[in-house]
Design a protein around this motif. Structure first.
Motif, PDB file in Angstrom:
ATOM      1  N   SER A   6      -0.808 -56.462  11.282  1.00  0.00           N
ATOM      2  CA  SER A   6      -1.504 -55.191  11.045  1.00  0.00           C
ATOM      3  C   SER A   6      -2.656 -55.013  12.013  1.00  0.00           C
ATOM      4  CB  SER A   6      -2.017 -55.136   9.600  1.00  0.00           C
ATOM      5  OG  SER A   6      -0.961 -55.212   8.671  1.00  0.00           O
ATOM      6  N   ARG A   7      -3.380 -56.108  12.264  1.00  0.00           N
ATOM      7  CA  ARG A   7      -4.505 -56.015  13.204  1.00  0.00           C
ATOM      8  C   ARG A   7      -4.026 -55.713  14.619  1.00  0.00           C
ATOM      9  NH1 ARG A   7      -6.907 -60.404  14.194  1.00  0.00           N
ATOM     10  NH2 ARG A   7      -5.801 -61.875  12.863  1.00  0.00           N
ATOM     11  N   ARG A   8      -2.899 -56.330  15.015  1.00  0.00           N
ATOM     12  CA  ARG A   8      -2.360 -56.056  16.351  1.00  0.00           C
ATOM     13  C   ARG A   8      -1.896 -54.607  16.460  1.00  0.00           C
ATOM     14  NH1 ARG A   8      -0.253 -61.403  15.839  1.00  0.00           N
ATOM     15  NH2 ARG A   8       1.754 -60.609  15.098  1.00  0.00           N
ATOM     16  N   TRP A   9      -1.237 -54.107  15.397  1.00  0.00           N
ATOM     17  CA  TRP A   9      -0.803 -52.708  15.406  1.00  0.00           C
ATOM     18  C   TRP A   9      -1.996 -51.778  15.505  1.00  0.00           C
ATOM     19  CZ3 TRP A   9      -1.927 -48.518  12.387  1.00  0.00           C
ATOM     20  CH2 TRP A   9      -1.122 -47.380  12.589  1.00  0.00           C
ATOM     21  N   LEU A  10      -3.055 -52.066  14.745  1.00  0.00           N
ATOM     22  CA  LEU A  10      -4.247 -51.228  14.776  1.00  0.00           C
ATOM     23  C   LEU A  10      -4.909 -51.266  16.150  1.00  0.00           C
ATOM     24  CD1 LEU A  10      -6.201 -49.421  13.227  1.00  0.00           C
ATOM     25  CD2 LEU A  10      -7.451 -51.477  12.526  1.00  0.00           C
ATOM     26  N   ALA A  11      -4.934 -52.446  16.754  1.00  0.00           N
ATOM     27  CA  ALA A  11      -5.533 -52.574  18.087  1.00  0.00           C
ATOM     28  C   ALA A  11      -4.744 -51.761  19.112  1.00  0.00           C
ATOM     29  CB  ALA A  11      -5.591 -54.041  18.501  1.00  0.00           C
ATOM     30  N   ARG A  12      -3.398 -51.809  19.030  1.00  0.00           N
ATOM     31  CA  ARG A  12      -2.582 -51.023  19.956  1.00  0.00           C
ATOM     32  C   ARG A  12      -2.784 -49.530  19.721  1.00  0.00           C
ATOM     33  NH1 ARG A  12       1.322 -55.065  18.775  1.00  0.00           N
ATOM     34  NH2 ARG A  12       2.311 -53.683  17.238  1.00  0.00           N
ATOM     35  N   PHE A  13      -2.894 -49.138  18.450  1.00  0.00           N
ATOM     36  CA  PHE A  13      -3.094 -47.731  18.116  1.00  0.00           C
ATOM     37  C   PHE A  13      -4.434 -47.230  18.666  1.00  0.00           C
ATOM     38  CE2 PHE A  13      -4.808 -44.520  15.168  1.00  0.00           C
ATOM     39  CZ  PHE A  13      -3.828 -43.542  15.295  1.00  0.00           C
ATOM     40  N   VAL A  14      -5.492 -47.992  18.425  1.00  0.00           N
ATOM     41  CA  VAL A  14      -6.818 -47.605  18.927  1.00  0.00           C
ATOM     42  C   VAL A  14      -6.819 -47.578  20.455  1.00  0.00           C
ATOM     43  CG1 VAL A  14      -9.242 -48.288  19.065  1.00  0.00           C
ATOM     44  CG2 VAL A  14      -8.031 -48.429  16.880  1.00  0.00           C
TER      45      VAL A  14
END
Length: 219
Positions: free
Chosen positions: A193-201
């Motif tokens: 989830s953190r990696r997905w959020l980082a890619r999204f941001v």
């Protein structure tokens, strides 16, 4: 009108498309939609369709195609604020969303060009993907410095540098001192989830960060 546009128009404007438009208009008419709303709906459909035809004809990148549609959001945002018919957050949100898509398209055009690369560049991209895979596989075996990678793989520097930049941009490889190492990933849901959020941001902030990094992802 060029032959490209005419060909794309013929492809898009088939019987199914025309039937779909007729059905939508009929439904709106049956539900007694106001002439203004009907005209607005047709205008949006026309702009969207025209943008798609032009994108097909000239192989525009997806972000550039989306900018044409996003300009409607800017239009509605401005008109909503001026007319004051909706809560202010709605037109402001449409304006901000449309503005981001337009800015993203402008930055894409500046740094990558408005159109998808021609077929004669496909071979180069395939080779670059191959080099990137080779570099990743080599680093999975053991860490290497940039110089050691070049000597071991015997790959031209531009391809090697691009491969390293891509892997670091994907957070698949990290630099520790002078060595490049494969990132050991936590497979838990929280880490994912953190990696997905980082890619999204990162994607959202790209139109700005591309300028701060001067167009280089390997900073």
């Amino acid at each position: 009108m060029s032959h490209r546009v005419l060909d794309a128009l013929r492809t898009r404007c088939n019987g199914s498309t025309l039937l779909g438009v007729a059905v939508v208009v009929a439904v709106l008419w049956v539900f007694d939609v106001s002439p203004t709303s009907l005209a607005t709906t047709l205008m949006v459909a026309g702009i969207t369709g025209t943008t798609s035809v032009v994108a097909d004809a000239y192989d525009l990148r997806d972000s550039v195609e989306r900018a044409g549609i996003a300009s409607l959001g800017i239009f509605y945002g401005v008109s909503g604020v001026v007319l004051g018919e909706e809560p202010v957050w709605l037109p402001a949100g449409l304006f901000a969303l449309g503005g981001w898509f337009v800015l993203d398209a402008l930055q894409t055009i500046r740094h990558d060009g408005a159109t998808v690369p021609d077929d004669d560049r496909d071979g180069d991209e395939v080779y670059q993907s191959y080099v990137t895979s080779r570099v990743h596989e080599t680093l999975q075996d053991e860490p290497h410095t940039r110089r050691e990678l070049g000597e071991h793989l015997a790959i031209e520097e531009p391809y090697l540098d691009t491969a390293v930049a891509r892997l670091r941009d994907r957070e698949a490889v990290v630099k520790r001192g002078s060595e490049l190492r494969v990132v050991e990933r936590d497979t838990g849901w929280w880490a994912s989830s953190r990696r997905w959020l980082a890619r999204f941001v990162g994607r959202i902030s790209w139109p700005v960060t591309i300028e701060l990094s001067d167009g280089s992802s390997d900073s």
